[in-house]
Design a protein around this motif. Sequence first.
Motif, PDB file in Angstrom:
ATOM      1  N   TYR A  69       0.884  -0.933   0.395  1.00  0.00           N
ATOM      2  CA  TYR A  69      -0.100   0.346   0.029  1.00  0.00           C
ATOM      3  C   TYR A  69       1.108   1.229  -0.065  1.00  0.00           C
ATOM      4  CZ  TYR A  69      -3.707   3.750   1.367  1.00  0.00           C
ATOM      5  OH  TYR A  69      -4.323   3.919   1.250  1.00  0.00           O
ATOM      6  N   GLY A  70       0.554   1.889  -0.588  1.00  0.00           N
ATOM      7  CA  GLY A  70       1.361   3.290  -1.006  1.00  0.00           C
ATOM      8  C   GLY A  70       0.883   4.369  -2.330  1.00  0.00           C
ATOM      9  N   GLN A  71       1.512   5.388  -1.921  1.00  0.00           N
ATOM     10  CA  GLN A  71       1.358   6.252  -3.305  1.00  0.00           C
ATOM     11  C   GLN A  71       1.793   6.434  -4.245  1.00  0.00           C
ATOM     12  OE1 GLN A  71       2.183  10.419  -1.846  1.00  0.00           O
ATOM     13  NE2 GLN A  71       2.304  11.285  -4.122  1.00  0.00           N
ATOM     14  N   GLY A  72       0.734   6.113  -5.075  1.00  0.00           N
ATOM     15  CA  GLY A  72       1.197   6.052  -6.620  1.00  0.00           C
ATOM     16  C   GLY A  72       1.595   7.201  -7.541  1.00  0.00           C
ATOM     17  N   TYR A  73       1.412   7.018  -9.115  1.00  0.00           N
ATOM     18  CA  TYR A  73       1.762   8.313  -9.981  1.00  0.00           C
ATOM     19  C   TYR A  73       0.807   9.501  -9.479  1.00  0.00           C
ATOM     20  CZ  TYR A  73       3.516  10.724 -14.242  1.00  0.00           C
ATOM     21  OH  TYR A  73       4.296  12.068 -14.724  1.00  0.00           O
ATOM     22  N   ARG A  74       1.839  10.431  -9.084  1.00  0.00           N
ATOM     23  CA  ARG A  74       0.216  11.760  -9.721  1.00  0.00           C
ATOM     24  C   ARG A  74      -0.468  11.811  -8.478  1.00  0.00           C
ATOM     25  NH1 ARG A  74       1.312  14.303 -14.015  1.00  0.00           N
ATOM     26  NH2 ARG A  74       4.043  14.831 -14.154  1.00  0.00           N
ATOM     27  N   GLY A  75      -0.546  11.285  -7.547  1.00  0.00           N
ATOM     28  CA  GLY A  75      -1.129  11.117  -6.324  1.00  0.00           C
ATOM     29  C   GLY A  75      -1.987  10.579  -6.041  1.00  0.00           C
ATOM     30  N   GLN A  76      -2.201   8.746  -7.001  1.00  0.00           N
ATOM     31  CA  GLN A  76      -2.885   7.842  -7.418  1.00  0.00           C
ATOM     32  C   GLN A  76      -2.993   6.823  -5.956  1.00  0.00           C
ATOM     33  OE1 GLN A  76      -3.536   5.607 -11.070  1.00  0.00           O
ATOM     34  NE2 GLN A  76      -1.676   7.704 -11.972  1.00  0.00           N
ATOM     35  N   THR A  77      -3.510   6.027  -5.286  1.00  0.00           N
ATOM     36  CA  THR A  77      -3.503   5.155  -4.754  1.00  0.00           C
ATOM     37  C   THR A  77      -2.949   4.450  -4.689  1.00  0.00           C
ATOM     38  OG1 THR A  77      -5.470   6.300  -2.832  1.00  0.00           O
ATOM     39  CG2 THR A  77      -4.958   3.747  -2.535  1.00  0.00           C
ATOM     40  N   ALA A  78      -1.586   3.858  -4.929  1.00  0.00           N
ATOM     41  CA  ALA A  78      -1.170   2.310  -4.899  1.00  0.00           C
ATOM     42  C   ALA A  78      -1.545   0.893  -4.078  1.00  0.00           C
ATOM     43  CB  ALA A  78       0.475   2.780  -5.358  1.00  0.00           C
ATOM     44  N   ALA A  79      -2.273   0.320  -4.575  1.00  0.00           N
ATOM     45  CA  ALA A  79      -2.670  -1.369  -3.556  1.00  0.00           C
ATOM     46  C   ALA A  79      -2.730  -2.338  -4.322  1.00  0.00           C
ATOM     47  CB  ALA A  79      -3.704  -0.193  -3.230  1.00  0.00           C
ATOM     48  N   GLY A  80      -2.004  -3.209  -3.476  1.00  0.00           N
ATOM     49  CA  GLY A  80      -2.620  -4.885  -4.403  1.00  0.00           C
ATOM     50  C   GLY A  80      -1.968  -5.836  -3.677  1.00  0.00           C
ATOM     51  N   LEU A  81      -2.389  -7.038  -3.314  1.00  0.00           N
ATOM     52  CA  LEU A  81      -1.855  -7.944  -3.219  1.00  0.00           C
ATOM     53  C   LEU A  81      -1.390  -9.354  -3.666  1.00  0.00           C
ATOM     54  CD1 LEU A  81      -2.256  -9.333   0.053  1.00  0.00           C
ATOM     55  CD2 LEU A  81      -4.582 -10.388  -1.406  1.00  0.00           C
ATOM     56  N   TYR A  82      -0.379 -10.157  -3.670  1.00  0.00           N
ATOM     57  CA  TYR A  82       1.060 -10.560  -4.088  1.00  0.00           C
ATOM     58  C   TYR A  82       1.148 -12.009  -3.213  1.00  0.00           C
ATOM     59  CZ  TYR A  82       1.278  -5.894  -6.043  1.00  0.00           C
ATOM     60  OH  TYR A  82       0.451  -5.068  -7.121  1.00  0.00           O
ATOM     61  N   ALA A  83       1.496 -12.482  -4.213  1.00  0.00           N
ATOM     62  CA  ALA A  83       1.776 -13.535  -3.676  1.00  0.00           C
ATOM     63  C   ALA A  83       3.267 -14.010  -3.726  1.00  0.00           C
ATOM     64  CB  ALA A  83       1.306 -15.307  -3.928  1.00  0.00           C
ATOM     65  N   VAL A  84       4.161 -14.964  -2.082  1.00  0.00           N
ATOM     66  CA  VAL A  84       5.474 -14.511  -2.164  1.00  0.00           C
ATOM     67  C   VAL A  84       5.932 -15.970  -2.741  1.00  0.00           C
ATOM     68  CG1 VAL A  84       7.164 -15.218  -0.267  1.00  0.00           C
ATOM     69  CG2 VAL A  84       5.274 -13.331   0.789  1.00  0.00           C
ATOM     70  N   GLY A  85       6.409 -15.302  -4.114  1.00  0.00           N
ATOM     71  CA  GLY A  85       6.927 -16.724  -5.136  1.00  0.00           C
ATOM     72  C   GLY A  85       8.186 -17.372  -4.282  1.00  0.00           C
ATOM     73  N   GLY A  86       9.022 -16.021  -3.890  1.00  0.00           N
ATOM     74  CA  GLY A  86      10.419 -16.940  -3.152  1.00  0.00           C
ATOM     75  C   GLY A  86      10.841 -15.645  -2.618  1.00  0.00           C
ATOM     76  N   ILE A  87      12.282 -16.108  -1.751  1.00  0.00           N
ATOM     77  CA  ILE A  87      12.434 -16.066  -0.568  1.00  0.00           C
ATOM     78  C   ILE A  87      14.117 -15.519  -0.790  1.00  0.00           C
ATOM     79  CG2 ILE A  87      13.325 -15.291   2.076  1.00  0.00           C
ATOM     80  CD1 ILE A  87      10.614 -17.093   2.336  1.00  0.00           C
ATOM     81  N   VAL A  88      14.948 -14.243  -0.986  1.00  0.00           N
ATOM     82  CA  VAL A  88      16.062 -14.321  -1.734  1.00  0.00           C
ATOM     83  C   VAL A  88      17.067 -13.686  -0.696  1.00  0.00           C
ATOM     84  CG1 VAL A  88      15.242 -13.156  -3.875  1.00  0.00           C
ATOM     85  CG2 VAL A  88      15.723 -11.242  -1.969  1.00  0.00           C
ATOM     86  N   ARG A  89      18.532 -13.882  -0.217  1.00  0.00           N
ATOM     87  CA  ARG A  89      19.525 -13.669   0.959  1.00  0.00           C
ATOM     88  C   ARG A  89      20.148 -12.815   0.381  1.00  0.00           C
ATOM     89  NH1 ARG A  89      21.554 -18.250   3.661  1.00  0.00           N
ATOM     90  NH2 ARG A  89      19.476 -18.843   4.582  1.00  0.00           N
ATOM     91  N   PHE A  90      20.533 -11.242   0.952  1.00  0.00           N
ATOM     92  CA  PHE A  90      21.595 -10.330   0.983  1.00  0.00           C
ATOM     93  C   PHE A  90      22.224 -10.431   1.901  1.00  0.00           C
ATOM     94  CE2 PHE A  90      18.033  -8.848  -1.836  1.00  0.00           C
ATOM     95  CZ  PHE A  90      18.625  -9.092  -2.938  1.00  0.00           C
ATOM     96  N   ALA A  91      23.428 -10.761   1.380  1.00  0.00           N
ATOM     97  CA  ALA A  91      24.536 -10.380   2.863  1.00  0.00           C
ATOM     98  C   ALA A  91      24.130  -8.924   3.063  1.00  0.00           C
ATOM     99  CB  ALA A  91      26.303 -10.426   2.546  1.00  0.00           C
ATOM    100  N   MET A  92      23.422  -7.969   3.197  1.00  0.00           N
ATOM    101  CA  MET A  92      23.468  -6.424   2.976  1.00  0.00           C
ATOM    102  C   MET A  92      22.193  -6.140   4.375  1.00  0.00           C
ATOM    103  SD  MET A  92      25.270  -4.827   0.094  1.00  0.00           S
ATOM    104  CE  MET A  92      24.879  -5.786  -0.915  1.00  0.00           C
ATOM    105  N   PRO A  93      22.173  -5.888   5.786  1.00  0.00           N
ATOM    106  CA  PRO A  93      21.207  -5.888   5.731  1.00  0.00           C
ATOM    107  C   PRO A  93      20.388  -5.169   5.695  1.00  0.00           C
ATOM    108  CG  PRO A  93      22.463  -5.940   7.693  1.00  0.00           C
ATOM    109  CD  PRO A  93      23.462  -5.869   6.110  1.00  0.00           C
TER     110      PRO A  93
END
Length: 406
Positions: free
Chosen positions: A164-188
Amino acid sequence: MLLSLAWRNLWRQKRRTLLTASALALALLLSLLTRSLQEGTYDSNIDNAARLSTGLIQIQHPEFRQSHSIDHLIPGSAPFIAPALSLTQVSMALPRLEACALAAGEHSSKGIVVMGVPPEQENHYSGLAARVIEGDYLKPGQILVGEGLARHLGLSVGDEMALYGQGYRGQTAAGLYAVGGIVRFAMPGFDSALAYLPIESAQHLFGTDGQISSWLIQPTGLEALSPVTTTLGELYPEQRVLDWETLAPEMSQQIQMDRAGGQFMIFLLYGVVGFGLFATLMMMTLERRREFAVMMATGMTRLKLVKLVMTESLFIGALGIVMGLAVALPLIAWFTRHPIRLSGDAARMMLELGWEPVMPMVLSVQLVADQIAIVMALLLICLVYPIIRIVRLKLVNALKGGDDAD
């Protein structure tokens, strides 16, 4: 005549000539190996870090670097980037859409950065798929999240995450997504606050109508970085073209400090060699006082005598350079093709960063030319005092074997 005489004089004391030339050769060998390894490692680190984060060059909206706003976008179309791709020194261009959003699981939420990327191109550029530790790489309609973020939100593969957030030019950005994968980064910072979406899904979420945050431009090599940046600035005058040093100033400053430290150590090495060289040249001059006096008594001017000594020294310098290059260049060429592989904790740390645990060397004409110039400059500096002694040589005293100068 002078050249012939200087060359013959060198081999009257073969051992002294070869020892002096060997000292110069050793200094050149060590400095070339050190600088080649140093610059090769820097190039590798810059390329690895850039691929994961900012890229080497970015084209972005003039206001985006300061604002990071979803309103400051540039076209993501093929015609827009075609002039950049037409440059022979550009190997690829990668679009990215970057925006902030609130990510929520079933019981908690967190502010994160959503990165919209073309999956295949991104994997080819940064090797993102190799960092997946659970589930699959990025697929349409799915989201790829960092391990720390998944742990914070209590998510696993197959769960749903709301954005959920702000979209382009004041639009509302909202979406529901399935977690397809998990990645690991060394940088926190990446691991706990970054999620990837296919770029089409991200553009739909934020309503950007095909626009993106930036184009990452990959030049054919680091040596092409500066000219490509300049040319892109001319091709896209209404946008802002930034290189990695501007995009990642902390890393640039760290490399500059490390490079300065390495150069200081090399100059210490040249200082040690310089004292030895000076002592040798001074001894050569003092041992030959009577010889110089005889040559002057038989008609040789002081100017010609100075030229003779300088010519002999330059021959020794040239011999040292040839000996140094004969050993250094094959070694550098070998290690350029077969980099030194790290092991132990150092290798483990680099593998966690997603980097290959190697220390490559780089063979650069400019690097070799710089070190040769420094060796010759060192030789000329060491010649100053012996030349002064020759200029001030007292002919009668020198012929008697006494003190020759004031």
